[in-house]
Motif scaffolding. Sequence first.
Motif, PDB file in Angstrom:
ATOM      1  N   LEU A  21       0.871  -1.171   0.000  1.00 30.64           N
ATOM      2  CA  LEU A  21       0.000   0.000   0.000  1.00 30.64           C
ATOM      3  C   LEU A  21       0.908   1.221   0.000  1.00 30.64           C
ATOM      4  O   LEU A  21       1.687   1.424   0.928  1.00 30.64           O
ATOM      5  N   LEU A  38      -3.267   7.115   9.141  1.00 26.96           N
ATOM      6  CA  LEU A  38      -2.461   5.887   9.178  1.00 26.96           C
ATOM      7  C   LEU A  38      -2.718   5.105  10.464  1.00 26.96           C
ATOM      8  O   LEU A  38      -2.743   3.878  10.453  1.00 26.96           O
ATOM      9  N   CYS A  42      -4.691   2.086   8.948  1.00 27.66           N
ATOM     10  CA  CYS A  42      -3.652   1.061   8.778  1.00 27.66           C
ATOM     11  C   CYS A  42      -3.191   0.435  10.093  1.00 27.66           C
ATOM     12  O   CYS A  42      -2.310  -0.417  10.108  1.00 27.66           O
ATOM     13  N   LYS A  43      -3.759   0.907  11.200  1.00 24.83           N
ATOM     14  CA  LYS A  43      -3.419   0.389  12.536  1.00 24.83           C
ATOM     15  C   LYS A  43      -1.940   0.589  12.897  1.00 24.83           C
ATOM     16  O   LYS A  43      -1.329  -0.232  13.564  1.00 24.83           O
ATOM     17  N   HIS A  44      -1.367   1.709  12.434  1.00 25.42           N
ATOM     18  CA  HIS A  44       0.003   2.044  12.820  1.00 25.42           C
ATOM     19  C   HIS A  44       0.007   2.552  14.255  1.00 25.42           C
ATOM     20  O   HIS A  44      -1.001   3.091  14.725  1.00 25.42           O
ATOM     21  N   CYS A  52       6.356   7.254   8.677  1.00 29.93           N
ATOM     22  CA  CYS A  52       5.836   7.103   7.315  1.00 29.93           C
ATOM     23  C   CYS A  52       5.458   8.458   6.723  1.00 29.93           C
ATOM     24  O   CYS A  52       5.737   8.739   5.553  1.00 29.93           O
ATOM     25  N   VAL A  64       3.385   2.035   3.115  1.00 27.56           N
ATOM     26  CA  VAL A  64       2.924   2.123   4.498  1.00 27.56           C
ATOM     27  C   VAL A  64       2.460   0.787   5.055  1.00 27.56           C
ATOM     28  O   VAL A  64       2.370   0.610   6.263  1.00 27.56           O
ATOM     29  N   LYS A  65       2.174  -0.178   4.167  1.00 22.84           N
ATOM     30  CA  LYS A  65       1.702  -1.483   4.630  1.00 22.84           C
ATOM     31  C   LYS A  65       1.937  -2.499   3.517  1.00 22.84           C
ATOM     32  O   LYS A  65       1.866  -2.165   2.343  1.00 22.84           O
ATOM     33  N   LYS A  71      -6.926  -7.207   1.730  1.00 15.08           N
ATOM     34  CA  LYS A  71      -6.791  -6.435   2.973  1.00 15.08           C
ATOM     35  C   LYS A  71      -6.321  -5.008   2.672  1.00 15.08           C
ATOM     36  O   LYS A  71      -6.855  -4.032   3.206  1.00 15.08           O
ATOM     37  N   LEU A  72      -5.330  -4.901   1.790  1.00 13.11           N
ATOM     38  CA  LEU A  72      -4.784  -3.586   1.463  1.00 13.11           C
ATOM     39  C   LEU A  72      -5.766  -2.748   0.649  1.00 13.11           C
ATOM     40  O   LEU A  72      -5.802  -1.528   0.789  1.00 13.11           O
ATOM     41  N   MET A  75      -7.936  -0.859   2.993  1.00  9.29           N
ATOM     42  CA  MET A  75      -7.207   0.242   3.618  1.00  9.29           C
ATOM     43  C   MET A  75      -7.019   1.384   2.624  1.00  9.29           C
ATOM     44  O   MET A  75      -7.165   2.558   2.983  1.00  9.29           O
ATOM     45  N   CYS A  76      -6.715   1.032   1.380  1.00  9.36           N
ATOM     46  CA  CYS A  76      -6.525   2.038   0.338  1.00  9.36           C
ATOM     47  C   CYS A  76      -7.803   2.854   0.155  1.00  9.36           C
ATOM     48  O   CYS A  76      -7.762   4.089   0.100  1.00  9.36           O
TER      49      CYS A  76
END
Length: 89
Positions: A21, A38, A42-44, A52, A64-65, A71-72, A75-76
């Motif tokens: 991602l 994020l 993205c659970k950062h 990032c 970033v992931k 899954k991505l 998030m995207c």
Amino acid sequence: MSTETLFEEEVVEKQVAEHNLIVYNDDVNTFDHVIESLIKICKHDAVQAEQCTMLIHYKGKCDVKSGDYEKLKGMCTGLLDRGISAEVE
């Protein structure tokens, strides 16, 4: 007399297509907005999100992931919905 036994080990590798991602820099979003996004999408953790965001700003983009496509993709979409330029490669 010596007896030697040989064992043959089979190694099975599961090949998973690894995707990334990517988030791109823009002149619209603030550092705080990208960091918060994020963390939420993205659970950062805070430090990872800040690092990032700095890379995005100074390098123009950042992976970033990484992981499986589905899954991505979600998030995207979440980042795009927040006005952040992103894509899955």
